[in-house]
Write a protein that holds these residues in place. Structure first.
Motif, short mmCIF file in Angstrom:
data_model
loop_
_atom_site.label_atom_id
_atom_site.label_comp_id
_atom_site.label_asym_id
_atom_site.label_seq_id
_atom_site.Cartn_x
_atom_site.Cartn_y
_atom_site.Cartn_z
N THR A 63 0.84 -1.19 0.00
CA THR A 63 0.00 0.00 0.00
C THR A 63 0.87 1.25 0.00
OG1 THR A 63 -1.67 -1.19 1.29
CG2 THR A 63 -1.83 1.21 1.25
N VAL A 64 0.59 2.18 -0.89
CA VAL A 64 1.34 3.44 -0.94
C VAL A 64 1.01 4.27 0.29
CG1 VAL A 64 1.67 5.60 -2.20
CG2 VAL A 64 1.42 3.45 -3.46
N VAL A 65 2.06 4.71 0.99
CA VAL A 65 1.84 5.52 2.20
C VAL A 65 2.32 6.95 2.04
CG1 VAL A 65 1.91 3.53 3.74
CG2 VAL A 65 4.03 4.72 3.21
N SER A 66 3.19 7.23 1.07
CA SER A 66 3.59 8.61 0.80
C SER A 66 4.13 8.70 -0.62
CB SER A 66 4.65 9.10 1.80
OG SER A 66 5.85 8.36 1.68
N VAL A 67 4.12 9.91 -1.17
CA VAL A 67 4.57 10.12 -2.55
C VAL A 67 5.55 11.27 -2.60
CG1 VAL A 67 2.38 9.25 -3.46
CG2 VAL A 67 2.69 11.71 -3.15
N GLY A 68 6.45 11.23 -3.59
CA GLY A 68 7.40 12.29 -3.79
C GLY A 68 6.90 13.32 -4.78
N GLU A 69 7.72 14.32 -5.02
CA GLU A 69 7.38 15.38 -5.97
C GLU A 69 7.09 14.79 -7.34
OE1 GLU A 69 9.49 19.34 -7.96
OE2 GLU A 69 10.44 18.27 -6.28
N GLY A 70 6.01 15.26 -7.96
CA GLY A 70 5.65 14.82 -9.30
C GLY A 70 4.76 13.60 -9.33
N VAL A 71 4.33 13.11 -8.17
CA VAL A 71 3.47 11.93 -8.10
C VAL A 71 2.11 12.33 -7.53
CG1 VAL A 71 3.18 9.59 -7.19
CG2 VAL A 71 5.46 10.42 -7.78
N ASP A 72 1.05 11.85 -8.14
CA ASP A 72 -0.32 12.17 -7.73
C ASP A 72 -0.57 11.66 -6.31
OD1 ASP A 72 -3.06 12.47 -7.41
OD2 ASP A 72 -3.54 11.83 -9.45
N GLU A 73 -0.99 12.54 -5.41
CA GLU A 73 -1.21 12.18 -4.02
C GLU A 73 -2.39 11.22 -3.85
OE1 GLU A 73 -1.51 15.52 -1.48
OE2 GLU A 73 0.56 16.20 -1.85
N SER A 74 -3.23 11.09 -4.88
CA SER A 74 -4.37 10.18 -4.78
C SER A 74 -3.94 8.72 -4.70
CB SER A 74 -5.32 10.37 -5.96
OG SER A 74 -4.71 9.93 -7.18
N LEU A 75 -2.66 8.44 -4.99
CA LEU A 75 -2.17 7.06 -4.91
C LEU A 75 -2.06 6.59 -3.46
CD1 LEU A 75 0.69 6.95 -7.58
CD2 LEU A 75 -1.70 6.29 -7.83
N VAL A 76 -1.95 7.52 -2.52
CA VAL A 76 -1.82 7.15 -1.11
C VAL A 76 -3.04 6.34 -0.68
CG1 VAL A 76 -1.68 8.01 1.26
CG2 VAL A 76 -0.36 9.11 -0.54
N GLY A 77 -2.78 5.21 -0.08
CA GLY A 77 -3.85 4.33 0.37
C GLY A 77 -4.22 3.25 -0.63
N GLN A 78 -3.71 3.32 -1.86
CA GLN A 78 -4.01 2.31 -2.87
C GLN A 78 -2.99 1.18 -2.83
OE1 GLN A 78 -5.05 3.61 -6.86
NE2 GLN A 78 -5.37 5.72 -6.14
N GLN A 79 -3.45 -0.03 -3.16
CA GLN A 79 -2.57 -1.19 -3.19
C GLN A 79 -2.11 -1.49 -4.61
OE1 GLN A 79 -5.11 -4.16 -1.19
NE2 GLN A 79 -3.65 -4.13 0.51
N PHE A 80 -0.84 -1.93 -4.71
CA PHE A 80 -0.24 -2.23 -6.00
C PHE A 80 0.68 -3.44 -5.88
CE2 PHE A 80 -1.09 2.32 -6.15
CZ PHE A 80 -1.59 2.52 -7.43
N ALA A 81 0.84 -4.16 -6.99
CA ALA A 81 2.01 -5.01 -7.16
C ALA A 81 3.15 -4.11 -7.60
CB ALA A 81 1.74 -6.09 -8.21
N VAL A 82 4.38 -4.54 -7.39
CA VAL A 82 5.53 -3.68 -7.68
C VAL A 82 6.55 -4.44 -8.52
CG1 VAL A 82 7.37 -2.25 -6.71
CG2 VAL A 82 5.20 -2.49 -5.47
N LYS A 83 6.87 -3.86 -9.69
CA LYS A 83 7.93 -4.45 -10.51
C LYS A 83 9.27 -4.22 -9.80
CE LYS A 83 5.41 -3.56 -14.80
NZ LYS A 83 5.40 -2.88 -16.12
N PRO A 84 10.11 -5.26 -9.73
CA PRO A 84 11.29 -5.17 -8.86
C PRO A 84 12.56 -4.66 -9.52
CG PRO A 84 11.03 -7.41 -9.60
CD PRO A 84 9.89 -6.64 -10.20
N SER A 85 12.55 -4.42 -10.82
CA SER A 85 13.76 -3.97 -11.49
C SER A 85 13.79 -2.44 -11.54
CB SER A 85 13.85 -4.53 -12.91
OG SER A 85 13.94 -5.94 -12.87
N LEU A 86 14.81 -1.85 -10.93
CA LEU A 86 14.88 -0.39 -10.81
C LEU A 86 15.68 0.22 -11.96
CD1 LEU A 86 15.59 -0.02 -6.99
CD2 LEU A 86 13.39 -0.12 -8.17
#
Length: 339
Positions: A63-86
């Motif tokens: 679950t997204v708990v905080s976002v950085g500059e340039g990221v929509d704050e509406s993502l906070v509280g939403q669940q995601f799978a996460v691709k692991p390659s950075l």
């Protein structure tokens, strides 16, 4: 935050680490569920080079708990799978986009601290929405299926092709399932554990062989008319299995190597040339739609994940989780950590 740390070969500790912060275009994710992969077990065993100390882990959802500059704050509280390659953030693909085409991508948990922690920071672009009908624990099992789908995409299996899959860990099981869905005819799998073959058969395997059997190569050749399988996929990372691949594939057949460890032998070039075999190295999960397509196959009921999850542990019990995953004790297939 609490984090699992590999302090050395065979040494697992639970430590307190500073909470991560979200850089521009990044988010901080609370790890709801993570799963141990063969890569994590090989780090624990010392079969893959890894700097210590290291927070391992790369297959997770949260679950997204905080976002950085340039990221929509509406993502906070939403669940995601996460691709692991950075992505590296500086090459042309990262600067001009899409950054998931970055040729310098590195797997978290191996080249940087990973997801076996309460919190982890990742690029926004690595988030994958979880469709309705896929449980959060299922979204933490995607990497083996994304790797398998990357492999199947490259092999281009034809209806009726004979396929041999060496190893029935999570990736081998995923390859078997996708090979069956792609129309494989005779689908043979090998492993050293009889209990895993129940899942293999449910996933579409027609023949299950104990890889410790004397004369295994001769038996497989006999099963395929003396000429070998059309397609052979090595997923176990076992030196003996890797060394046998070219012997097991037919002339002008296809072979794929997925299993990874430092002690694998080199490919026998002359036998490969004499067979005019096509060899595919599958070094990752693709990153070009394989995660999204795996989720769709799960949502549509083409893949049943429930037989794969055999053990669940808290972060505090991570030392036991690694021991179970490494030894495959008590019929272990997929081991989950739930922070």
């Amino acid at each position: 935050m609490k984090a699992v740390v590999l302090a050395g070969v065979g040494q697992v500790e639970v430590q307190e680490r500073p909470d991560p912060t979200a850089d521009p275009l990044h988010v901080v994710v609370h790890v709801d569920v993570a799963s141990l992969c063969g890569t994590d077990a090989h780090q624990f065993e010392g079969r893959i080079d890894s700097p210590f100390p290291r927070v391992p882990g790369h297959d997770f959802a949260g679950t997204v708990v905080s976002v950085g500059e340039g990221v929509d704050e509406s993502l906070v509280g939403q669940q995601f799978a996460v691709k692991p390659s950075l992505p590296c953030g500086v090459c042309a693909a990262c600067v001009d986009g899409p950054s998931l085409d970055c040729p310098n991508k590195k797997l978290i948990g191996l080249w940087s601290d990973g997801c076996f922690a309460e919190l982890v920071a990742v690029p926004r672009v690595n988030l994958v929405p979880i469709p309705d009908g896929v449980p959060i624990w299922g979204a933490a099992l995607l990497e083996p299926f994304a790797v398998a789908l990357n492999c199947i995409d490259r092999l281009q299996i034809k209806l009726g092709d004979s396929v041999l899959v060496l190893g029935q860990g999570p990736i081998g099981l995923a390859v078997a399932r996708f090979a069956a869905l792609s129309g494989a005819g005779r689908l043979t799998v090998t492993d050293v554990r009889e209990e895993v073959f129940e899942v293999s058969r449910a996933f579409g395997a027609t023949d299950c062989l104990d890889s410790r059997t004397d004369g295994l190569v001769d038996r497989v050749l006999e099963m395929h008319g003396g000429r070998g399988a059309d397609i052979v996929v090595e997923t176990s990372g076992a030196p003996a299995a890797s060394a046998s691949v070219i012997d097991l594939v037919r002339k002008e057949g296809k072979a794929s190597f997925i299993g990874y460890a430092n002690d694998l032998p080199g490919i026998p070039v002359v036998p490969m040339m004499l067979k005019t075999a096509t060899v595919f190295g599958v070094g990752g999960n693709g990153g070009r739609g394989q995660y999204e397509r795996s989720l769709e196959l799960i949502r549509a009921g083409r893949v049943d994940l429930s037989p794969l999850v055999t053990h669940r542990f808290s972060l505090d019990d991570a030392p036991e989780a690694f021991e179970v995953a490494s030894t495959k004790r008590d019929g272990a297939i997929k081991v989950l950590l739930e922070p």
